[in-house]
Enzyme design. Structure first.
Site, short mmCIF file in Angstrom:
data_model
loop_
_atom_site.label_atom_id
_atom_site.label_comp_id
_atom_site.label_asym_id
_atom_site.label_seq_id
_atom_site.Cartn_x
_atom_site.Cartn_y
_atom_site.Cartn_z
N HIS A 44 0.79 -1.22 0.00
CA HIS A 44 0.00 0.00 0.00
C HIS A 44 0.83 1.28 0.00
O HIS A 44 0.27 2.38 0.00
CB HIS A 44 -0.92 0.02 1.23
N ARG A 69 6.20 -7.12 3.29
CA ARG A 69 4.95 -7.52 2.65
C ARG A 69 5.04 -7.10 1.20
O ARG A 69 5.13 -5.91 0.88
CB ARG A 69 3.73 -6.88 3.31
N ASP A 83 16.34 -11.92 -1.85
CA ASP A 83 17.72 -11.72 -2.30
C ASP A 83 18.33 -10.43 -1.76
O ASP A 83 19.54 -10.37 -1.53
CB ASP A 83 17.79 -11.72 -3.83
N GLU A 149 -7.45 -12.96 3.89
CA GLU A 149 -8.19 -11.69 3.94
C GLU A 149 -9.23 -11.56 2.84
O GLU A 149 -9.70 -10.46 2.55
CB GLU A 149 -7.21 -10.52 3.89
N ASP A 175 -9.49 -6.03 4.98
CA ASP A 175 -9.92 -6.67 3.74
C ASP A 175 -10.86 -7.83 4.01
O ASP A 175 -11.85 -8.02 3.29
CB ASP A 175 -8.72 -7.15 2.93
#
Length: 253
Positions: A44, A69, A83, A149, A175
């Site tokens: 977001h 996230r 990585d 969610e 959500d």
């Protein structure tokens, strides 16, 4: 013991989610506050991997585990986040067991998965060493968090939880309430039944349970439900509350 193993064993592991404050001092401040991990949000916030790579560097040498996230459960987000040094990934809106299996493939090296190999990079501290040892260590320690969610994820939560390599089920409360048709109604029986279903699936399959409490009441409530991987957030919301409380005290004095 890694955070992954501790969470799956049911131990309490506490951290914070960061959405807005990507400054060098944040990891140390979170350590001082008692956090063991920090979850940086890409879904977001609009931040990219270059920003996250700098955040990993800020965490080096500190007793805090950086995680991210990602926007979606796709290889180019998951493998690249690992990585650059993230020790765990959270994936939003995981809808079924097949998607969970693809996520595991992207986050684990062979023979468990199909993560591409690049050693002597940030994820292994630019060090040398036996690739076999590095593969085994990474496969055993990377934490993979599936967010439940959506109504689809809830319907398939048992299959997601049963997927080897999915380590934590994380309730995305806003959500989930939206997709269940009760937006913002976190005491609605429909929503609370959904939370109970997630908890039961995690317990059946030996997975951790994650949640982001916005305040102390939510933290106590969800710990009571059995959630053991809690991340305080949002950072900007807590900052605004703190500033507001001081200003209110000044106005009332």
């Amino acid at each position: 013991m890694s955070i992954r193993n501790r969470v799956m064993a049911g131990e309490q592991v506490l951290g914070a989610m960061i959405f807005e404050f990507f400054s060098p001092g944040i990891p140390q401040l979170l350590c001082n506050a008692g956090c063991e991990y920090v979850l940086y949000d890409m879904e977001h916030t609009g931040i990219g991997l270059e920003t996250l790579k700098t955040q990993v560097a800020h965490c080096r040498g500190l007793p805090i585990t950086p995680m991210a996230r990602v926007p979606r459960g796709e290889y180019h987000f998951l493998a690249r986040a690992l990585d650059i040094g993230m020790r765990g990934v959270m994936i939003p809106m995981v809808d079924d067991g097949a998607e969970a299996a693809r996520i595991v493939e992207a986050t684990r090296y062979p023979p468990v998965g199909r993560r591409g190999a690049a050693f002597g990079f940030p994820h292994d501290n630019y060090s040398g060493g036996d690739p076999k040892d590095k593969i085994a260590a990474a496969n055993a320690s990377v934490t993979v968090i599936a967010q439940i969610e959506t109504e689809r994820g809830l319907e398939n939560v048992d299959a997601i939880a049963a997927t080897e390599g999915i380590d934590v089920l994380w309730v995305g409360h806003f959500d989930l309430a939206n997709f269940l048709g009760v937006p913002g109604e976190f005491q609605n029986p429909v929503y609370l039944d959904a939370v109970r279903n997630v908890v039961e699936a995690a317990r059946r399959h030996g997975k951790g349970l994650g949640f982001m409490p916005a305040d102390t009441d939510w933290a106590r409530e969800y710990k009571g439900y059995g959630f053991n991987m809690l991340a305080v957030g949002t950072d900007h919301g807590l900052f605004a509350k703190g500033v507001g409380s001081v200003l209110q005290a000044v106005e009332e004095a």
